[in-house]
Design a protein around this motif. Structure first.
Motif, PDB file in Angstrom:
ATOM      1  N   CYS A  69      53.864   5.483  -7.566  1.00 51.42           N
ATOM      2  CA  CYS A  69      52.722   4.864  -8.251  1.00 51.42           C
ATOM      3  C   CYS A  69      52.228   5.831  -9.326  1.00 51.42           C
ATOM      4  N   ARG A  70      51.444   5.317 -10.240  1.00 52.49           N
ATOM      5  CA  ARG A  70      51.062   6.138 -11.386  1.00 52.49           C
ATOM      6  C   ARG A  70      49.992   7.184 -11.064  1.00 52.49           C
ATOM      7  N   ARG A  71      49.101   6.890 -10.095  1.00 50.82           N
ATOM      8  CA  ARG A  71      47.974   7.792  -9.874  1.00 50.82           C
ATOM      9  C   ARG A  71      48.011   8.416  -8.483  1.00 50.82           C
ATOM     10  N   GLU A  72      47.465   9.588  -8.398  1.00 52.81           N
ATOM     11  CA  GLU A  72      47.466  10.330  -7.140  1.00 52.81           C
ATOM     12  C   GLU A  72      46.705   9.604  -6.041  1.00 52.81           C
TER      13      GLU A  72
ATOM     14  N   PRO B 236      62.752  16.920  -2.638  1.00 48.11           N
ATOM     15  CA  PRO B 236      62.064  16.584  -1.385  1.00 48.11           C
ATOM     16  C   PRO B 236      62.912  17.003  -0.187  1.00 48.11           C
ATOM     17  N   ALA B 237      62.367  17.759   0.716  1.00 46.06           N
ATOM     18  CA  ALA B 237      63.111  18.229   1.882  1.00 46.06           C
ATOM     19  C   ALA B 237      63.358  17.086   2.857  1.00 46.06           C
ATOM     20  N   GLY B 238      64.384  17.245   3.701  1.00 44.72           N
ATOM     21  CA  GLY B 238      64.668  16.262   4.736  1.00 44.72           C
ATOM     22  C   GLY B 238      65.645  15.190   4.305  1.00 44.72           C
TER      23      GLY B 238
ATOM     24  N   LEU C 211      55.428  11.441   1.359  1.00 48.34           N
ATOM     25  CA  LEU C 211      55.585  12.615   0.514  1.00 48.34           C
ATOM     26  C   LEU C 211      54.786  12.447  -0.776  1.00 48.34           C
ATOM     27  N   SER C 212      54.324  13.560  -1.314  1.00 45.89           N
ATOM     28  CA  SER C 212      53.694  13.535  -2.635  1.00 45.89           C
ATOM     29  C   SER C 212      54.590  14.265  -3.619  1.00 45.89           C
TER      30      SER C 212
ATOM     31  N   SER D 202      51.182  12.189  -6.752  1.00 42.13           N
ATOM     32  CA  SER D 202      51.332  10.765  -6.438  1.00 42.13           C
ATOM     33  C   SER D 202      52.312  10.592  -5.289  1.00 42.13           C
ATOM     34  N   ARG D 203      52.080   9.541  -4.472  1.00 39.67           N
ATOM     35  CA  ARG D 203      52.894   9.315  -3.282  1.00 39.67           C
ATOM     36  C   ARG D 203      54.228   8.683  -3.628  1.00 39.67           C
TER      37      ARG D 203
END
Length: 461
Positions: free
Chosen positions: A157-160, A53-55, A75-76, A82-83
């Protein structure tokens, strides 16, 4: 659930180390360095964005409670969308990260990775952990940092399509402390037991109860001082801590003292001989599979035991090293066996093994059945599984390992029978416990002439 969430094949647990009683003379105690690629079990996620992840990320440096939320603005993850929320931690070797994520709306997941390789999951949990009083939608993990470095803690979390609030509790405990006082005639014990392994499907039910039984027996029946019984549970039972415990804690017992090493947890049979080129019939090494995903070879255990100065050394392994797998619902018995295929993705071989060298090269071990000072007890023969049962009436319905319960009952008896006589009863009780479920394991004993001595004389007051 995506592959990134770390789903695993079912497992069991293992490791009889008949070769671990090792007698070595005239060698130096340096470490053997293996070729970088030798025997590695790489774990790499699917190809994804190299710069994720950038940043920069908020830094966690002490105990903290965070009220957060996973939203459209977060972020995803590149593998499943997923978030995630991410925090940075400057970890020190031996520190223990404890994190718990609770949410009424999210199916929570927690991960720890390195900042250098954020897509390589070091440890993760999404079901509240084996002993956390949280629901299955909460998450908890404990991870001991294997070296100094920058790590990432990732709330997920488990789901998108999941969005919602959560509460994250984080604590970083200091490295394990081991005393340095040496006592000529004292008794010292190290008890290591692991229920909670990297991932989820390798987790066990029973070893931490085994540890409680052994600790109480040594203190109440055999007079060990509480401060001299070092207990390493779950993530504290790492390779780094177990090596330190054997050298620094058991090493405190003098020539008139006693050293006890007890282990309950997974073992693993490796695919080759990585340590001393010993004459094991199967040509491969067995090892303890520890809570940090690393191993401790049978060769290493034997060598470390040979370095101890205690007049009496008792080693007990409640594990096996057969090749099958078996795990089931909580009400079913479990065998104690795992293969390298089961733990691929979590198993990490050390860059160096703690073994003797001569002229910079590993020596060939002179393995003997029972060195004069050492007694070795194993839960099963080399080709057998060792079993746990999910509920014991004498333990108020808690799970525990069959061999350890038989050992605990025998060691708690009044009297001063010989080790050999006590061991025969342990074998009988083990068989009795397993008969109703049509299973069998035969405990093993190595101890030479010391088998005929009373148990209390070997390890007691």
């Amino acid at each position: 659930m995506s592959s990134w969430h770390g789903s695993r094949a079912p497992v069991a647990l293992c490791g009889l180390f008949a070769a671990c009683l090792l007698s070595l003379q005239g060698v130096s105690a340096s470490a053997v360095t293996l070729p970088e690629a030798k025997g590695r079990f790489p774990s790499r996620p699917p190809a994804a964005e190299a710069d994720w992840p950038a940043g920069k990320h908020p830094v966690i440096a002490k105990a903290v409670v965070i009220d957060g939320a996973l939203t459209d603005d977060d972020l995803s993850h590149p593998t499943d969308g997923s978030r995630v929320d991410i925090w940075q931690i400057e970890g020190k070797r031996g520190e223990l990260l404890l994190a718990e994520m609770r949410s009424g709306t999210l199916d929570s997941f927690l991960f720890v990775t390195t900042a250098a390789n954020p897509l390589h999951v070091l440890d993760g949990d999404g079901d509240g952990g084996p002993r956390v009083g949280a629901g299955e939608r909460d998450a908890a993990l404990a991870y001991e940092f294997p070296e100094d470095g920058t790590y990432l803690l990732i709330a997920n979390c488990r789901r998108e399509d999941e969005r919602g609030s959560y509460r994250l509790s984080v604590r970083i405990d200091p490295p394990l402390e081991i005393g340095e006082t040496r006592a000529k005639a004292c008794r010292f014990a190290v008890i290591a037991a692991i229920d909670d392994y990297p991932g989820r499907l390798q987790d066990l039910r029973g070893p931490t109860v085994d540890a409680e039984l052994m600790r109480a027996t040594l203190i109440q029946r055999y007079g060990f001082e509480e401060k001299n019984v070092l207990v390493l549970l779950d993530k504290r039972a790492s390779r780094y801590n177990l090596l330190r415990a054997m050298r620094e804690h058991l090493g405190r017992a003098g020539e008139d003292g006693v050293a006890v090493l007890y282990y309950s947890g997974h073992g693993v049979q490796l695919e080759e001989n990585l340590g001393i080129q010993d004459p094991e019939e199967n040509g491969v090494d067995e090892a303890l599979y520890l809570a940090d995903g690393q191993i401790l070879l049978d060769d290493e255990i034997g060598y470390l035991a040979s370095e101890l100065t205690a007049g009496s050394i008792l080693t007990v392994f409640d594990s096996c090293h057969s090749g099958g797998t078996n795990i089931g619902p909580a009400e079913q018995p479990l065998s104690k066996n795992v293969t390298t295929a089961d733990v691929k993705g979590f198993l990490r071989l050390p860059a160096r093994f703690d073994l003797p060298t001569e002229g910079g090269k590993a020596i060939t071990g002179d393995f003997v059945g029972a060195p004069e000072r050492q007694i070795f007890l194993a839960a099963a023969q080399a080709d057998e599984l060792a079993w746990t049962l999910p509920s014991w009436e004498q333990l108020d319905g808690r799970p525990a390992s069959v061999f350890t319960v038989a050992l605990w009952e025998e060691l708690s008896r009044e009297g001063n029978d010989s080790l050999e006589a006590a061991f025969e009863r342990i074998q009988e009780r083990t068989a009795d416990f397993l008969a109703p479920i049509n299973k069998f394991q035969e405990p093993a004993l190595l101890g030479g002439e010391r088998r005929s001595q009373p148990v209390a004389d070997l390890i007691g007051r």
